[in-house]
Structures are given as structure tokens and as C-alpha cells.
Design a protein around this motif. Structure first.
Motif, short mmCIF file in Angstrom:
data_model
loop_
_atom_site.label_atom_id
_atom_site.label_comp_id
_atom_site.label_asym_id
_atom_site.label_seq_id
_atom_site.Cartn_x
_atom_site.Cartn_y
_atom_site.Cartn_z
N ASP A 57 0.84 -1.19 0.00
CA ASP A 57 0.00 0.00 0.00
C ASP A 57 0.88 1.24 0.00
OD1 ASP A 57 -2.72 -1.23 0.38
OD2 ASP A 57 -1.70 -2.04 2.13
N SER A 58 0.58 2.16 -0.91
CA SER A 58 1.33 3.40 -1.00
C SER A 58 0.41 4.53 -1.41
CB SER A 58 2.45 3.30 -2.05
OG SER A 58 3.36 2.28 -1.73
N ALA A 59 0.83 5.75 -1.09
CA ALA A 59 0.12 6.94 -1.53
C ALA A 59 1.04 7.72 -2.47
CB ALA A 59 -0.25 7.81 -0.33
N HIS A 60 0.42 8.51 -3.33
CA HIS A 60 1.18 9.38 -4.22
C HIS A 60 0.23 10.42 -4.82
CE1 HIS A 60 0.36 7.24 -8.35
NE2 HIS A 60 -0.68 7.16 -7.57
N HIS A 61 0.83 11.35 -5.53
CA HIS A 61 0.07 12.21 -6.42
C HIS A 61 0.91 12.37 -7.68
CE1 HIS A 61 2.68 15.47 -4.88
NE2 HIS A 61 2.41 16.07 -6.02
N LEU A 62 0.26 12.75 -8.76
CA LEU A 62 0.97 12.87 -10.03
C LEU A 62 1.23 14.33 -10.36
CD1 LEU A 62 -0.87 10.16 -12.14
CD2 LEU A 62 1.18 9.94 -10.73
N TYR A 63 2.47 14.60 -10.75
CA TYR A 63 2.87 15.94 -11.15
C TYR A 63 2.37 16.24 -12.56
CZ TYR A 63 6.27 15.26 -7.39
OH TYR A 63 6.87 15.00 -6.19
N GLU A 64 2.07 17.50 -12.80
CA GLU A 64 1.69 17.97 -14.13
C GLU A 64 0.61 17.10 -14.75
OE1 GLU A 64 5.07 18.77 -16.61
OE2 GLU A 64 6.23 19.51 -14.92
N HIS A 67 3.37 1.36 2.68
CA HIS A 67 2.85 2.37 3.61
C HIS A 67 3.71 3.63 3.60
CE1 HIS A 67 0.39 -0.97 4.95
NE2 HIS A 67 -0.43 -0.05 5.45
N ARG A 68 4.08 4.04 2.39
CA ARG A 68 4.90 5.23 2.22
C ARG A 68 4.24 6.17 1.21
NH1 ARG A 68 10.40 4.83 3.32
NH2 ARG A 68 10.26 7.09 3.12
N TYR A 69 4.64 7.43 1.29
CA TYR A 69 4.22 8.45 0.33
C TYR A 69 5.29 8.50 -0.75
CZ TYR A 69 2.84 13.08 -1.40
OH TYR A 69 2.46 14.14 -2.18
N LEU A 70 4.99 7.98 -1.92
CA LEU A 70 5.99 7.77 -2.96
C LEU A 70 6.67 9.05 -3.42
CD1 LEU A 70 4.15 5.06 -5.08
CD2 LEU A 70 5.82 4.73 -3.24
#
Length: 127
Positions: A15-22, A71-74
């Protein structure tokens, strides 16, 4: 035993979290996934009847990949935009480097970002 090759696959989740740039869409905001990772190695079957012991493969993947991303914020870990595609290349490189010199080799990585969306990297693609 002989010179025939066999592929073996083990499946992992993290399980991981992220957001996408641009990116213009919902994924520009922080969100999470339960990723499913399929790792396939290919090689000869050794005298003990293994290409690689599944326990040893599990240890390699846990040490090289899961322990880094679970369990990390990528976005805090990587300098690249943490898309499924680029995360797949990173996973390939980590595993491939960790098994250099063995009789078996990395044949395929499949990374599922959602139950209906995944990327596949085959050895033939990594020229």
C-alpha cells in the motif's frame, strides 16, 4: 537436471500513496493504492528441484522493494513522477540488480495499480 528453463512467479501486495505531477485529473491530488506486484524469474531447475526457493524470492522482493514503498508516500521517496509505469521500471531495476550473477534471471514484472489497471515489463522489452 537438464538445460530446460522454467518460469516461476510470486505475487506481492503493498500500500502506498502518491500524487501525479503535471496531471490534470483527480490523480493530481494525494491518493492511495493497494498495488499488486507479480515477479517472474526464469532459469534452470537446480539439483534440489528449484529455479529459486520461493522463500528466497520473497526475501529479495521484501528487502529490495516492499520495505521501501509499503505504507509510504511515494513522492517523498522518488525524484521521478511516481506513475505506475515509472514505478515499474524502478522495481525492475532493483530486482534485476539484486540477482545479477545467479543462474536465474528476471523475466517479467507486472504491477497492478488498481484491480483493472496494470503495467507489464518483459525482459525482451528491456533492451
Amino acid at each position: 537436471m537438464n538445460n530446460r528453463l522454467m518460469s516461476i512467479t510470486k505475487v506481492f501486495t503493498f500500500d502506498s500513496a502518491h500524487h501525479l505531477y503535471e496531471y490534470e485529473g483527480k490523480c493530481k491530488y494525494i491518493h492511495g493504492h493497494t498495488y499488486k506486484l507479480e515477479v517472474t524469474l526464469k532459469g534452470p531447475v537446480n539439483k534440489n528441484g528449484f529455479v529459486i526457493d520461493f522463500h528466497d524470492l520473497k526475501r529479495i522482493i521484501n528487502d529490495e522493494v516492499i520495505s521501501v514503498v509499503d505504507h509510504r508516500y511515494l513522492n517523498e521517496i522518488f525524484e521521478f513522477n511516481p506513475t505506475c509505469e515509472l514505478l515499474g521500471f524502478w522495481i525492475w531495476d532493483k530486482i534485476d540488480a539484486s540477482i545479477k550473477g545467479e543462474e536465474y534471471f528476471l523475466e517479467k514484472v507486472v504491477l497492478w495499480e488498481t484491480p483493472t489497471s496494470f503495467i507489464t515489463i518483459d525482459r525482451k522489452d528491456m533492451v
